[in-house]
Design an enzyme around this catalytic site. Structure first.
Site, short mmCIF file in Angstrom:
data_model
loop_
_atom_site.label_atom_id
_atom_site.label_comp_id
_atom_site.label_asym_id
_atom_site.label_seq_id
_atom_site.Cartn_x
_atom_site.Cartn_y
_atom_site.Cartn_z
N LYS A 11 0.85 -1.21 0.00
CA LYS A 11 0.00 0.00 0.00
C LYS A 11 0.87 1.24 0.00
O LYS A 11 2.05 1.19 0.40
CB LYS A 11 -0.94 0.02 1.21
CG LYS A 11 -0.27 0.11 2.59
CD LYS A 11 0.01 1.51 3.10
CE LYS A 11 0.85 1.51 4.36
NZ LYS A 11 1.44 2.76 4.76
N ASP A 137 -2.10 -2.00 10.06
CA ASP A 137 -2.27 -1.94 8.60
C ASP A 137 -2.89 -3.21 8.02
O ASP A 137 -3.22 -3.24 6.83
CB ASP A 137 -0.90 -1.73 7.93
CG ASP A 137 -0.39 -0.30 8.07
OD1 ASP A 137 -1.21 0.59 8.35
OD2 ASP A 137 0.81 -0.10 7.89
#
Ligand code: C5P
Length: 288
Positions: A11, A137
């Protein structure tokens, strides 16, 4: 099904704001997270014995019980009372301690893979909650796409998909600990914060110029003074035609947004030669 192969995408942050330090030691965040095509490959096989075996293609990643992928297998096997074991192979491409959620991506892929392999039918929301036990995350890495993340990063709302961005990612050869960077963040001294709503509008209207204008990450104020080379790389990316540049997460990886794949390949080649760096990746944003 006896085995499964999955991609574990990294990401980037399009924005990252830290609102306050919480009593549990975490920071209250507000950030736009985006899945990208740079990924690891995860191959998982069922084993008859109740053991977890893990191996990787790289020497620098110690595949022991402290590895997030191992922890993910351990947690889901224990929670769902699975009597068998798994062998996990990680083909690593995402650099670690880089601000790209590389470890969390592998962790998320292992949870998804074991869910499918043992036909557990755990709904996505529950899998994300399980992931939140392993790292802030991990839920995003299960969800993917483009999302607004709040809380410590685990409260997620998918937003309108980001238009395709052609990216060059550059990581200088230092490893950054997220915990250390957050510890040095002085919330009161932050002068420039992202305008999260403006970024959401830019994404909704597919305006890449406005997305580039609104890139902002408050952690740059901590990591860049520690590693000024990050700024030099940002300037070089801009000089090579990037619409905008930003450090992802706690760094040290920075990325630039380019007009086309061709432009990003040319810029990446120049950066590799100019700085003598090997961790330079051409990739793009993806939406499932
Ligand atoms: O959740 P995760 O283990 O990935 O976080 C690593 C460290 O980063 C935490 O121990 C904490 O020090 C810091 N952190 C934070 N606020 C967040 C997320 C992480 O302070 N929202």
């Amino acid at each position: 099904m006896e085995h499964i192969k999955l991609k574990a995408p990294a990401k980037i942050n399009l924005t990252l704001d830290a609102l306050k330090k919480r009593s549990d030691g975490y920071h209250e965040l507000k950030m736009i997270m985006q899945e990208i095509s740079l990924c690891d490959d995860i191959f998982i096989k069922k084993l008859q014995n109740p053991v977890i075996e893990i191996k990787t293609n790289v020497k620098w990643l110690i595949p022991d019980e402290k590895n997030l992928a191992y922890k993910a297998a351990e947690l889901i096997i224990d929670r769902f009372n699975i009597k068998k074991g798994v062998s996990i192979e990680i083909n690593k491409r995402i650099p670690i301690s880089a601000g790209l959620a590389g470890g969390s991506a592998d962790c998320a892929a292992v949870l998804k893979a074991i869910n499918a392999l043992f036909e557990l039918y755990i709904p996505k929301e529950n899998l994300m909650a399980l992931g939140a036990e392993l790292g802030s995350d991990v839920p995003f890495c299960i969800l993917g796409g483009t999302a607004l993340a709040e809380g410590r990063g685990e409260i997620l709302n998918q937003i309108s998909p980001c238009p395709k961005l052609f990216l060059v990612l550059v990581k200088i050869p230092v490893n950054v600990s997220t915990g250390t960077i957050f510890k040095s963040l002085d919330i009161k001294s932050i002068t420039k914060r992202p305008n999260t709503n403006a970024m959401i509008s830019a994404i909704e209207s597919k305006r890449i110029d406005l997305i580039a204008d609104n890139l902002s990450n408050v952690l740059e104020t901590v990591t860049i003074p520690l590693f000024p080379k990050i700024n030099t790389i940002k300037s070089k990316l801009t000089e090579l035609g990037a619409y905008g540049t930003l450090m992802s997460g706690s760094g040290p990886t920075v990325y630039g947004i380019f007009k086309s794949r061709e432009d990003s390949c040319t810029a990446a080649d120049t950066i590799r030669k100019y700085f003598g760096l090997k961790d330079v990746f051409v990739c793009e944003t993806i939406n499932n």
